[in-house]
Design a protein around this motif. Structure first.
Motif, mmCIF file in Angstrom:
data_model
loop_
_atom_site.group_PDB
_atom_site.id
_atom_site.type_symbol
_atom_site.label_atom_id
_atom_site.label_comp_id
_atom_site.label_asym_id
_atom_site.label_seq_id
_atom_site.Cartn_x
_atom_site.Cartn_y
_atom_site.Cartn_z
ATOM 1 N N GLN A 1 0.859 -1.187 0.000
ATOM 2 C CA GLN A 1 0.000 0.000 0.000
ATOM 3 C C GLN A 1 0.890 1.229 0.000
ATOM 4 O O GLN A 1 1.573 1.501 0.974
ATOM 5 C CB GLN A 1 -0.904 0.012 1.234
ATOM 6 C CG GLN A 1 -1.878 -1.139 1.258
ATOM 7 C CD GLN A 1 -2.771 -1.103 2.477
ATOM 8 O OE1 GLN A 1 -2.602 -0.287 3.366
ATOM 9 N NE2 GLN A 1 -3.729 -2.011 2.513
ATOM 10 N N ASP B 1 1.028 6.971 4.050
ATOM 11 C CA ASP B 1 2.033 6.009 4.525
ATOM 12 C C ASP B 1 3.445 6.509 4.251
ATOM 13 O O ASP B 1 4.333 6.351 5.086
ATOM 14 C CB ASP B 1 1.833 4.640 3.859
ATOM 15 C CG ASP B 1 0.633 3.886 4.415
ATOM 16 O OD1 ASP B 1 0.171 4.225 5.526
ATOM 17 O OD2 ASP B 1 0.161 2.962 3.740
ATOM 18 N N SER C 1 7.310 0.673 -3.283
ATOM 19 C CA SER C 1 5.988 0.056 -3.389
ATOM 20 C C SER C 1 6.071 -1.311 -4.056
ATOM 21 O O SER C 1 6.817 -1.493 -5.015
ATOM 22 C CB SER C 1 5.050 0.946 -4.210
ATOM 23 O OG SER C 1 4.908 2.196 -3.599
#
Length: 118
Positions: free
Chosen positions: A80, A85, A99
């Motif tokens: 995610q 984040d 990612s």
């Protein structure tokens, strides 16, 4: 170079280990946050690859605890990749953010970039 991989998905950690060892780096692997944190605190690493979502302590918790005692460069790996984040990772002191899915070559390049800047 000595690198710690903290990743609960064995397939991913094994693949990363192979690619990092090809660079002649010494690699240790842990499969959960608690073991990863203990290893990171008890050994000296040049860099840590840390998955965000794991059983036990997640990557953010591990990073937060680690930063109380060490400044080892940490690259977070996550499925995610929301902006929230990424901001949290940087606020906690992460050196980078990758990612999933990613290519092992991308990880090696990011490690080299982080190590050259530290």
């Amino acid at each position: 170079m000595k690198i710690l991989i903290v990743e609960d998905e064995t397939r991913i950690s094994n693949l990363l280990k192979i690619y990092l060892q090809r660079e002649s780096w010494h690699v240790n692997v842990e499969h959960n946050g608690e073991d990863g944190l203990n290893n990171a605190l008890n050994e000296d690493y040049d860099l840590i690859l840390l998955d965000v979502f794991m059983p036990g302590k997640n990557g953010f918790q591990v990073l937060e605890e680690l930063r109380k005692l060490k400044e080892t460069p940490v690259i977070l790996l996550t499925a995610q990749s929301g902006e929230e984040d990424q901001m949290r990772a940087l606020e906690l002191g992460a050196s980078g953010f990758i990612s999933k899915p990613f290519s092992p070559g991308e990880v090696v390049s990011k490690i080299k970039e982080v190590l050259s800047n530290s």
